[in-house]
Design a protein around this motif. Sequence first.
Motif, PDB file in Angstrom:
ATOM      1  N   PRO A   1       0.838  -1.208   0.000  1.00 12.07           N
ATOM      2  CA  PRO A   1       0.000   0.000   0.000  1.00 12.07           C
ATOM      3  C   PRO A   1       0.862   1.242   0.000  1.00 12.07           C
ATOM      4  O   PRO A   1       1.971   1.251   0.529  1.00 12.07           O
ATOM      5  N   GLY A   2       0.372   2.291  -0.615  1.00 10.14           N
ATOM      6  CA  GLY A   2       1.062   3.574  -0.613  1.00 10.14           C
ATOM      7  C   GLY A   2       0.350   4.549   0.292  1.00 10.14           C
ATOM      8  O   GLY A   2      -0.286   4.155   1.279  1.00 10.14           O
TER       9      GLY A   2
ATOM     10  N   LEU B   1      -6.699   0.310   0.570  1.00  6.54           N
ATOM     11  CA  LEU B   1      -7.528  -0.492  -0.324  1.00  6.54           C
ATOM     12  C   LEU B   1      -7.616   0.109  -1.721  1.00  6.54           C
ATOM     13  O   LEU B   1      -8.152  -0.514  -2.631  1.00  6.54           O
ATOM     14  N   ALA B   2      -7.083   1.299  -1.885  1.00  7.50           N
ATOM     15  CA  ALA B   2      -7.088   1.935  -3.203  1.00  7.50           C
ATOM     16  C   ALA B   2      -5.883   1.529  -4.035  1.00  7.50           C
ATOM     17  O   ALA B   2      -5.797   1.868  -5.221  1.00  7.50           O
ATOM     18  N   HIS B   3      -4.943   0.796  -3.436  1.00  9.78           N
ATOM     19  CA  HIS B   3      -3.712   0.415  -4.122  1.00  9.78           C
ATOM     20  C   HIS B   3      -3.800  -1.025  -4.632  1.00  9.78           C
ATOM     21  O   HIS B   3      -4.416  -1.884  -3.995  1.00  9.78           O
ATOM     22  N   PRO B   4      -3.181  -1.309  -5.783  1.00  9.91           N
ATOM     23  CA  PRO B   4      -3.302  -2.645  -6.378  1.00  9.91           C
ATOM     24  C   PRO B   4      -2.588  -3.716  -5.565  1.00  9.91           C
ATOM     25  O   PRO B   4      -1.569  -3.472  -4.926  1.00  9.91           O
ATOM     26  N   ARG B   5      -3.136  -4.919  -5.614  1.00  7.44           N
ATOM     27  CA  ARG B   5      -2.535  -6.077  -4.958  1.00  7.44           C
ATOM     28  C   ARG B   5      -3.026  -7.336  -5.659  1.00  7.44           C
ATOM     29  O   ARG B   5      -4.023  -7.304  -6.379  1.00  7.44           O
ATOM     30  N   ILE B   6      -2.304  -8.413  -5.456  1.00 11.48           N
ATOM     31  CA  ILE B   6      -2.659  -9.685  -6.086  1.00 11.48           C
ATOM     32  C   ILE B   6      -2.485 -10.809  -5.075  1.00 11.48           C
ATOM     33  O   ILE B   6      -1.520 -10.829  -4.312  1.00 11.48           O
ATOM     34  N   THR B   7      -3.448 -11.701  -5.040  1.00 17.23           N
ATOM     35  CA  THR B   7      -3.382 -12.884  -4.185  1.00 17.23           C
ATOM     36  C   THR B   7      -3.279 -14.106  -5.080  1.00 17.23           C
ATOM     37  O   THR B   7      -4.119 -14.310  -5.971  1.00 17.23           O
ATOM     38  N   LEU B   8      -2.243 -14.905  -4.858  1.00 17.08           N
ATOM     39  CA  LEU B   8      -2.030 -16.108  -5.653  1.00 17.08           C
ATOM     40  C   LEU B   8      -2.296 -17.349  -4.806  1.00 17.08           C
ATOM     41  O   LEU B   8      -1.872 -17.417  -3.644  1.00 17.08           O
ATOM     42  N   GLN B   9      -3.021 -18.301  -5.394  1.00 17.47           N
ATOM     43  CA  GLN B   9      -3.197 -19.601  -4.774  1.00 17.47           C
ATOM     44  C   GLN B   9      -2.192 -20.538  -5.435  1.00 17.47           C
ATOM     45  O   GLN B   9      -2.164 -20.667  -6.657  1.00 17.47           O
TER      46      GLN B   9
END
Length: 247
Positions: free
Chosen positions: A83-84, A89-97
Amino acid sequence: MDKKVNPIRETTDEARLLARTLIRTARFGSLAVNTPNDGFPSASRTLVSTDSDGAPIILISDLTSHTKSIMLDNRISILLGEPGKGDPLAHPRITLQCEAIMIGRDNSQYKKLRAHFVARHPKSELYIGFGDFNLFRLEPKSASLNGGFGKAFALTPDDFLMTSDINDSLNEIEQQKLIELNEQPADVVAQYLPNSSNFDTKGWRIISIDCQGLELAKGEIIIRREFQNALQTVNELEAALNELRKN
């Protein structure tokens, strides 16, 4: 009756690029495992690197509880993306399984993965050789990308892994090429930064090269640059590097 709105958008090339960038520029992530005693998920922070194709690599000790959990159930999830300022919650993120696969020291891929990890985390050179520390490749099965409010995507590994026939050939020359590039004067190395960046040009290192681009690092900052076109042969690398320096 009102139609339900599907929050998942159609996957675009822009989303694929964002996914690659989040994964390839991550220095650490939140790792979630299933605890063997009660099955509850347990989260911890771990350092992250990447394999040539962009699959995450982690280095963890046998002494940790999450390693013991992985050895009994190798299904894991990892959240990447820092996060910046402002609303996190406005910043991009990715969850990998993923499935976590240990890469033993006798594995032909170990030397390459160790070099990738140390390039991203130089201080790990102090302990990566300890007998209780092991590298794991996180084999992606699916991913959830959140590019910010209203920008959710369900991805498959094909959307962000950079599989190519030249990966093995590129791996053979990568470490020597990184030495050559980083032996150049600082102002030359800095030419690989995007023209729009306002970063100080001193102290940057090129830490990895893949078939679609490269990463530069300085302290805690990692920047990814993508080639104009993915490499089809190793012989195209020099032209692709020269093109990056111009843009």
